[in-house]
Write a protein that holds these residues in place. Sequence first.
Motif, mmCIF file in Angstrom:
data_model
loop_
_atom_site.group_PDB
_atom_site.id
_atom_site.type_symbol
_atom_site.label_atom_id
_atom_site.label_comp_id
_atom_site.label_asym_id
_atom_site.label_seq_id
_atom_site.Cartn_x
_atom_site.Cartn_y
_atom_site.Cartn_z
ATOM 1 N N GLN A 1 0.827 -1.208 0.000
ATOM 2 C CA GLN A 1 0.000 0.000 0.000
ATOM 3 C C GLN A 1 0.857 1.252 0.000
ATOM 4 O OE1 GLN A 1 -2.560 -0.451 3.403
ATOM 5 N NE2 GLN A 1 -4.051 -1.726 2.316
ATOM 6 N N GLN B 1 3.856 1.537 -1.354
ATOM 7 C CA GLN B 1 4.339 1.710 -2.722
ATOM 8 C C GLN B 1 3.246 2.274 -3.629
ATOM 9 O OE1 GLN B 1 5.845 -2.082 -3.972
ATOM 10 N NE2 GLN B 1 7.804 -1.844 -2.887
ATOM 11 N N GLU B 2 2.056 1.722 -3.461
ATOM 12 C CA GLU B 2 0.947 2.231 -4.272
ATOM 13 C C GLU B 2 0.654 3.695 -3.958
ATOM 14 O OE1 GLU B 2 -3.735 1.098 -5.247
ATOM 15 O OE2 GLU B 2 -2.546 -0.076 -3.810
ATOM 16 N N GLN C 1 3.316 5.851 -5.612
ATOM 17 C CA GLN C 1 3.030 6.034 -7.037
ATOM 18 C C GLN C 1 1.851 6.983 -7.243
ATOM 19 O OE1 GLN C 1 2.433 2.116 -8.594
ATOM 20 N NE2 GLN C 1 4.598 1.502 -8.382
#
Length: 613
Positions: A354, A356-357, A360
Amino acid sequence: MTRKRRIGWAVNWAVSCLLLAAQPASARPVAPTPTQLLADSLRQLPRWPLARQQALSQTRLLPGSPLVPVAQDWVSRRGQGLARDVYWNLEMALGRYYIDANQPSKAVRQLLTLRQQCGTDSARSSLANMWLCYSYLNLGQVERSIPFGHEAIRWFPRTTPAPHNRQDIYTILAGAAVDVGNRALQEHYLLKCLALDEASGVPQDIGMAYLLLVNPALDQRRYALAHQRLDSARRYLRPLRDDGIFVLERQITARLAIAEHRYRAAEGVLRATYPLMRSRPVWEGEVLKLLVPALVGQHRYQEALVHQQRLAELQFGTFEATAHRQAQELQEAYAANEREREIARQRQRIGHLQAQEQLQAAQYSRRLAWLGAAVLAGALLLTLAGGWWAARQRRLRAEREERLRNRIATDLHDDVGTLLARVTMQADLLRQQAPAAEGPALDRLLANARAAAGTMRDIVWGIDTQADAVSALLDRMREHLDQSAAAAGLNTHLAVSGLADEQPLASELRQHLFLVFKEAVTNAVRHAHATDLWVTLAWAPHELCLEVRDNGRPAAPPAAGRQSSGLGLRSMRQRAQALDGTLQAAPGPEGFIVRLVVPLKVGTSMTVARAAR
């Protein structure tokens, strides 16, 4: 139904009964028990109405009941598809089940979860805190038990729970006070229970409260008070036929007798419980704890030793059961801890993904924000450029209109004004040289020429941009008063309020104001037969007011068969409408009053504020 059909139906029914009777017992369908039906209903909980769901979720879960695994399944799935209150009821019922099953560690975990979830629900929070207090007391952790009991008491005033819930928490806190050795605190909580029981009026509850109050009186060696409370308890409990209450009353009576060194009486009281204590090991152990000192007090050591050995066997069996239960709870706690660790690792992985998401998404949002800022800046620049261009076009248009007005005013003054002046001079010369017979015609020609010259001057003054100021209007008004009213013998008074001479004034507003003033003054000179004329020009925050007032008498009504044209009053009203104002023309207390009120609307081209910008 025909007779043949009735006979056929009876034959089929008889054959079916015979076949069913011939079927072996093992093959016959077994009717489900009410508990199994209740378990099926609990398993299909979302399909029922909400009231039915709440009733099912509040069912008491007993050890060995098929309802327990169904409730555990719902709680493990966190009540997916259930209402919040229904899910909380299931959690509370499961916590009570663990208490009844003598598994206080599981009860603590379940009730702590429920307490965290229903923090704003005071009724459930109070019950959860009460059973947490009881569970920690069973675990021997009195220090952690008492704060939860106080928390339950603190939540009770916010709701109106059943009275027995309040009594239960006071009883549990009294037990905690016994474990910490505070007899006064124990008596304090038991007295609160007694007050609630007396308010409820249930004899059994009142008798039990008095019976429990005997113990703190004994511990404090207040034997008279102990006898008094014991007698009160017997008065309420005597009509009842309950084995548990009878054994408890006998134990407390024996304890009081032992404290007063009446050992034989204590033995007699305890022997009355012999037919009942064999049915339950707990009762037997409690009775033997009192019977041994009663026998020792009578120096009957051999009998006391036999009963002591029996008590040791009971305590050893209880110890083994407790040890087994604690080992089982430790094993379950270890398994639960391992599951929680695995869940924590999975959550950590999910959190990493989460994060990393989110990183991004943040980068995408940042790029999108930069693009939006660029678009917004471009739109802002275009808006500013459009506004500047529109303002420039308005300024150029205003300048063109001003030059056009100045040129028209100059042409009218230089050409038409000169021509009218020449006509006036020639008419004046002709009037001086003409015979008397032609005098009236020349007088009318001379008057018309002068009137045309005055009208032309008014038009030139109205469109001249150099006259767009309050001072020009006031000068023009004074000039007209001197030429018309003063020449007619009227005393004129001009008052100005709230206006400065250099203050700009829109040309249309200035022209309409002057023409209304001129018409009002002309009417006063012609028709009022007045001696004084007052003119007031005032500027309030939201309106501009022009008032012309005289002290003459109203004009006489028109003769029969003749009608007044009223062109002057009609023209003044039209000019007031052109300014979005109101005109009042009517006789006053002394004379006639003409009052023009023009609202100062921001943004119109006829207001002082607009002209000032």
